[in-house]
Each structure stands twice: as structure tokens, then as C-alpha cells.
Design an enzyme around this catalytic site. Structure first.
Site, PDB file in Angstrom:
ATOM      1  N   ASP A  71     -43.491 115.044 -86.568  1.00 18.76           N
ATOM      2  CA  ASP A  71     -43.727 113.916 -85.662  1.00 18.76           C
ATOM      3  C   ASP A  71     -42.494 113.025 -85.506  1.00 18.76           C
ATOM      4  OD1 ASP A  71     -43.567 112.314 -87.932  1.00 18.76           O
ATOM      5  OD2 ASP A  71     -45.689 111.775 -87.973  1.00 18.76           O
ATOM      6  N   HIS A  97     -44.332 109.658 -84.572  1.00 16.46           N
ATOM      7  CA  HIS A  97     -44.965 109.045 -85.742  1.00 16.46           C
ATOM      8  C   HIS A  97     -45.680 107.727 -85.407  1.00 16.46           C
ATOM      9  CE1 HIS A  97     -45.435 108.582 -90.071  1.00 16.46           C
ATOM     10  NE2 HIS A  97     -44.966 107.350 -89.987  1.00 16.46           N
ATOM     11  N   SER A 101     -49.576 106.525 -91.917  1.00 15.31           N
ATOM     12  CA  SER A 101     -48.377 106.865 -92.678  1.00 15.31           C
ATOM     13  C   SER A 101     -48.553 106.619 -94.180  1.00 15.31           C
ATOM     14  CB  SER A 101     -47.196 106.078 -92.109  1.00 15.31           C
ATOM     15  OG  SER A 101     -45.966 106.569 -92.589  1.00 15.31           O
TER      16      SER A 101
END
Length: 416
Positions: free
Chosen positions: A363, A395, A198
Site C-alpha cells: 500500500d 496506506h 496501521s
């Protein structure tokens, strides 16, 4: 043969004494950069701290304590305002940089080790998703501090465009560079694999493009960003209206709104024109649409106009256009097929009502348009670049789901 055993033992002891611990044969060392709000953050309060209430100053002079994440403390609503106050940052126009609130000192513990983010709250060892990823790497033969290293960071901060000050971000980049060089040195000079999740992918990318190409080729074997929000996320616009409770269901997001607005890093995840264009509505009210090209107007509309200049001078130069290739082999792993907010619709002309969400692909956090924005420019450059799509995995689940982890491990092994 009788003398060979003591000689071998002596050689092994010498290797350990020199710090030359080797990874399992053939493995390139791995440096992990975690996602946003995934690692611990310690604080201490000095005499300069002026708390908004006496309770917030209770730890003054008591030394270091865990500011984030303290799950148990945040379950008490009385502690949430103090947490928000001490987690906030302040922009200093004279220094053109972000700093802690006066009297609040912070540090990131366990730099260099995956201990920093295996369990952000050590009291609740089930509150983590990085731990599963680390365990998979350990099964491959990686060992913490020997062939596997962690690069935690103060996720409230980011870095500025080259030539502008960013004390905290620049210090992290210096530490990351030293860690990568040390990891390589401890493993026979083999270049490292940088694996990120991320927001960590954005930081690592900025780090890489600021290093000399010769250094990158010498020390970095492959860059594996997982779920990187290259072009920001639509949900980033809602955070500046409603706050973000960081996944803690018992914390009112609005109680953290002022703190969230103070953080430089939250400007990094706003949707970029490069990914979303300047015509597509991302936030809609009864009388106005806001696209990625209208972020300045959006700030003014939500009462956050003082940040327009900071966004235009410290964020758009980094993310407003085409992102440069990091100059090393890249595998970008992304989640697709999960409903992801791509438009936020408010019922009135203000932002007080509860919005409805229009979902698109992604996601669950990172929009597909953001995840894919690097495909054309980086493919055009040629070389070893690939995007790997993992279907129907969200995610955070990318680092927990077994099939997704198999794909990620395979891409790390590609370096070998």
C-alpha cells in the site's frame, strides 16, 4: 394520549441523565484506534528538566502545552531540536522499561473521543485523514461519545511481552478495556466493533490476545484492522538510519534520528522473520545483505548495537513467529497494487549515501508480505475471518478514498 407525551419526555430525560444514550437502531458501538502519530500529545516541563539549550526550557513551569502536533512551531528550525529532545524516551535497565526524558511529563488528551485524532493539529484542520472516516461513520448514525469512541495513545510507546514491565502500554490497555465495556454498556449491552488503522491494529491485536476469551466474546463483535503492518515494514529499517519527519516536508528527518531511535514503538515495525523470511535481502550494502533474520547485525552495522538485546527480548517474542488469532471475528482490510519499498540498496559499505529503493507490492508503506502474513494461520483456525484487498489505494488513502471507505463501512456494518 395527552399524558403519553410528558411521560415519554420524562423517560428520555431519565435515559440521558443515566448516560444510557442509544445508538441508531441496530448499530453496534464502534471504538476507533488510530494509526501512528495520528493523535495529539501534550507535555509540561518540570524543574527536573535539564534542557540542552536555554530555548528548550522556555516553557518550564508554564503548565501543559501541545507537543505534538504543532505544525507552526516545527516550521521554525530552531524549535526542532527541542521537539526531538522532549519527544524522546529513555530505556531504564533497572526497571526494564521505557520512560520520558527526566522532567518531561506527557498526557494524551481526549481519551474516549474521536476529537483526539480528527485533527492532530487543531490549528490546521486540513492536516488529517481520520476526519473523513469519522464523518462517514457519523452519516451512518454514529455519535461521538455515545456510539462512537476514540482510543488515542502515546504512540512513542508499545507493550512488552507478558510478564515484562510496560507502564505506559499497560495503562493504555486498562483504559481501552474500560472504554470498550463503557461503550457496550451505553448501547444496551451490544458488543463493540474495534476498527483500527496501521500501528493501531498491532496494539489492538496485542490487547485482544491478552484478554480472557469469555471477555472477548462478550464485549467484541468484530475486529476491523485497516492497513495493519502485521509483519513490520521494510521502510522501518530506513527510519533507524535516516530518521522520520512524520510527513512534515520542512523538517529534516535526520534532525529527528536520535529521537526516533529512542522509541520502543519503532522496533515494532521492523520486518519480522515470519513475514519476510530469513534469506530475502531487505537492506543491501556493497558487501553485505541484511534480511529480517539479521536485524541484530544490522543494528550493529548502523551504530545502534545497544538495542540488540531489547529487540530480542521485547519485540521478537511478540512478532518473531506466528501471530495468534485474536479470538473474535476479523476483517483485515489492506491496500494492494501500490509500489512499496521492499529492498533498500546503499551504494557503498556504509549507510551515508542516498540509497535506491526496489519496489514491490503493498500500500506504499505496508508490504504485501506483511499484510498477508496472518492469512494462513488465522484461516486455518476457522471461524469468521476474511482479508479484503483494496486495489490501487495507498496506506492513508484507505480512510479517504470513497470506494475504499465504502468497503470499510460495509465490513463494520457486517457486525449488525
Amino acid at each position: 394520549m395527552v399524558m403519553a407525551i410528558p411521560l415519554l419526555l420524562a423517560q428520555l430525560l431519565l435515559a440521558v441523565a443515566l448516560g444510557a444514550v442509544q445508538a441508531a437502531p441496530g448499530l453496534h458501538p464502534v471504538v476507533l484506534v488510530p494509526g501512528y502519530a495520528t493523535n495529539e500529545l501534550d507535555a509540561r516541563l518540570t524543574e527536573l528538566y535539564q534542557p540542552s539549550s536555554p530555548g528548550c526550557g522556555a516553557r518550564k513551569g508554564e503548565g501543559w502545552f501541545r507537543l505534538y502536533l504543532n505544525y507552526s512551531a516545527l516550521q521554525d528550525p530552531a524549535n526542532v531540536p527541542c521537539f526531538a529532545e522532549q519527544m524522546s524516551s529513555v530505556y531504564d535497565p533497572a526497571a526494564d522499561d521505557y520512560f520520558n526524558v527526566a522532567g518531561v511529563e506527557t498526557r494524551v488528551p481526549f481519551f474516549g473521543s474521536t476529537q483526539a485524532f480528527r485533527y492532530p493539529d487543531p490549528d490546521r484542520k486540513n492536516f488529517s485523514y481520520m476526519s473523513t472516516f469519522v464523518e462517514q461513520l457519523e452519516k451512518m448514525g454514529y455519535r461521538d461519545g455515545e456510539s462512537m469512541f476514540g482510543a488515542p495513545y502515546d504512540f512513542r510507546y508499545a507493550v512488552a511481552p507478558v510478564g515484562r514491565p510496560s507502564m505506559v502500554g499497560d495503562a493504555f490497555f486498562r483504559a481501552l478495556k474500560g472504554l470498550i465495556e463503557r461503550a457496550s454498556g451505553l448501547n444496551g449491552g451490544r458488543p463493540v466493533v474495534i476498527a483500527t488503522h496501521s500501528f493501531g491494529g498491532l496494539l489492538a491485536h496485542q490487547f485482544l490476545v491478552r484478554q480472557p476469551l469469555a471477555w472477548r466474546r462478550r464485549f467484541v463483535r468484530r475486529f476491523v484492522p485497516i492497513a495493519a503492518p502485521w509483519g513490520g515494514v521494510v521502510l522501518g529499517m530506513q527510519v533507524l538510519v535516516s530518521g522520520n519527519n512524520m510527513g512534515l516536508p520542512f523538517v529534516d528527518p535526520r534532525a529527528l534520528l536520535r529521537q526516533e531511535r529512542s522509541l520502543q514503538s519503532n522496533l515494532w515495525i521492523l520486518p519480522s522473520p515470519a513475514a519476510f523470511g530469513t534469506a530475502t535481502p531487505l537492506v543491501t550494502t556493497k558487501s553485505r545483505n541484511y534480511s529480517a533474520g539479521d536485524v541484530g547485525d544490522y543494528f550493529i552495522a548502523i551504530g545502534f548495537g545497544e538495542t540488540v538485546g531489547l529487540y530480542e527480548s521485547r519485540v521478537l517474542p511478540l512478532f518473531g513467529g506466528e501471530l495468534p488469532h485474536p479470538g473474535v471475528p476479523v476483517t483485515s482490510v489492506i491496500g494492494v497494487g501500490v509500489g512499496t519499498t521492499e529492498r533498500i540498496v546503499y551504494p557503498g559499505d556504509d549507510f551515508d549515501g542516498t540509497p535506491s529503493m526496489v519496489a514491490g507490492d503493498g500500500d506504499g508503506v505496508v508490504n504485501l508480505a506483511s499484510a498477508m502474513v496472518v492469512e494462513t494461520p488465522w484461516s486455518r483456525r476457522g471461524g469468521d475471518f476474511r482479508i479484503v484487498k483494496v486495489f490501487n489505494v495507498s496506506h492513508n488513502a484507505l480512510l479517504v478514498d470513497d470506494p475504499a471507505l465504502e468497503i470499510i463501512i460495509r465490513e463494520i456494518q457486517r457486525a449488525d
